[in-house]
Design an enzyme around this catalytic site. Sequence first.
Site, PDB file in Angstrom:
ATOM      1  N   CYS A  86     -84.690 -48.400 -15.709  1.00 43.78           N
ATOM      2  CA  CYS A  86     -84.453 -48.369 -17.157  1.00 43.78           C
ATOM      3  C   CYS A  86     -85.789 -48.302 -17.909  1.00 43.78           C
ATOM      4  O   CYS A  86     -86.488 -47.303 -17.829  1.00 43.78           O
ATOM      5  CB  CYS A  86     -83.597 -49.573 -17.559  1.00 43.78           C
ATOM      6  SG  CYS A  86     -82.875 -49.403 -19.205  1.00 43.78           S
ATOM      7  N   HIS A 194     -78.897 -49.994 -13.785  1.00 43.84           N
ATOM      8  CA  HIS A 194     -79.474 -51.277 -13.372  1.00 43.84           C
ATOM      9  C   HIS A 194     -78.851 -51.783 -12.069  1.00 43.84           C
ATOM     10  O   HIS A 194     -77.885 -52.553 -12.115  1.00 43.84           O
ATOM     11  CB  HIS A 194     -79.212 -52.325 -14.457  1.00 43.84           C
ATOM     12  CG  HIS A 194     -80.073 -52.197 -15.664  1.00 43.84           C
ATOM     13  ND1 HIS A 194     -81.268 -52.868 -15.796  1.00 43.84           N
ATOM     14  CD2 HIS A 194     -79.920 -51.479 -16.794  1.00 43.84           C
ATOM     15  CE1 HIS A 194     -81.817 -52.567 -16.970  1.00 43.84           C
ATOM     16  NE2 HIS A 194     -81.017 -51.717 -17.589  1.00 43.84           N
ATOM     17  N   GLU A 196     -79.814 -54.105 -10.138  1.00 44.57           N
ATOM     18  CA  GLU A 196     -79.871 -55.576 -10.019  1.00 44.57           C
ATOM     19  C   GLU A 196     -78.689 -56.230 -10.733  1.00 44.57           C
ATOM     20  O   GLU A 196     -78.362 -57.382 -10.470  1.00 44.57           O
ATOM     21  CB  GLU A 196     -81.220 -56.101 -10.545  1.00 44.57           C
ATOM     22  CG  GLU A 196     -81.357 -56.195 -12.056  1.00 44.57           C
ATOM     23  CD  GLU A 196     -81.603 -54.845 -12.750  1.00 44.57           C
ATOM     24  OE1 GLU A 196     -81.549 -53.795 -12.066  1.00 44.57           O
ATOM     25  OE2 GLU A 196     -81.832 -54.862 -13.975  1.00 44.57           O
TER      26      GLU A 196
END
Lengths: 223, 83
Positions: A86, A194, A196
């Site tokens: 990002c 993302h 994570e």
Amino acid sequence: MTTVGVVQFPGTNCELDALEAIGHLGGTGQLLWHGDDTVAGVDAVIVPGGFAHGDYLRPGAIARFSPVMQAVVAFARSGGPVVGICNGFQVLTEAGLLPGALQKNRDLKFLCAMAEVQVASDNSVFTSRTNVGDVLRIPVNHFEGNYTCSAETLAELEAEERVVLRYVDNPNGSVGDIAGICNGTRNVVGLMPHPERASHRLLGSEDGLPLLGSLLDAAGVTA
Amino acid sequence: MKYSVLVEVRLRPGIADPQGSTIERSLSTLGFDGIGGVRVGKSVRFGIEASDEATARAQVDELCARFLTNPVIEDALVSIEAA
């Protein structure tokens, strides 16, 4: 033990999520402060999401001149695995580690939603544990995620199979439905989604794990 | 010599400008007809000290290329005048 450095700029806000996901996969995470001009002791680097330096001027424009980024660039040029997620992707394009730029989303809306991305190349430090054609559910959370580049660069990315992830349903107007790319030596990857935030079933998806696991594999090879 | 500098950062021709398009679409609603080609940019003003205008311009051009613009999507129009 494989150690992944996670860069922290003023305004970064995904560094703890990244550390958590790395730990969940059995790796060791270590924060790298933006003012330190070293990445010594780490086997891979994640430049995480957020709003480094408030996104002032342009996302990543100021962060790229941080002392730590000089060390990250040198680490990447020596073959070290580096992933920008990002805002981290924006920083890597500004730093010249990846081509192109991220412009404002086509519909001028901040996007915060689950997205489906398809693996377009499994030959990179972030996709080696996946297979071409796999569809992964990973959230996006950005305003400037609309990937753009010159026609020549796009042709080069396609010819060298350096697009690693594509949106199934393009949410932001990115050219070629591009969600993630890698550099020519395939050790630097940038992506807008993302992983994570898709690292545990409690988060609604575990599809980010093969991506982060790929990075741990690459880090292990380097270490 | 002191010079005052105005840098206009503009999206390159052909780069989509959703802000400009949105403004343009709203104009007719407000009763402004016949306006087209709306583009939104940024302006940066600062002062610079240099021996002459050419030297000042060379420094500002480098500053634009390295920092104030992203040459992939933006270019800059620089105006310099003696302060």
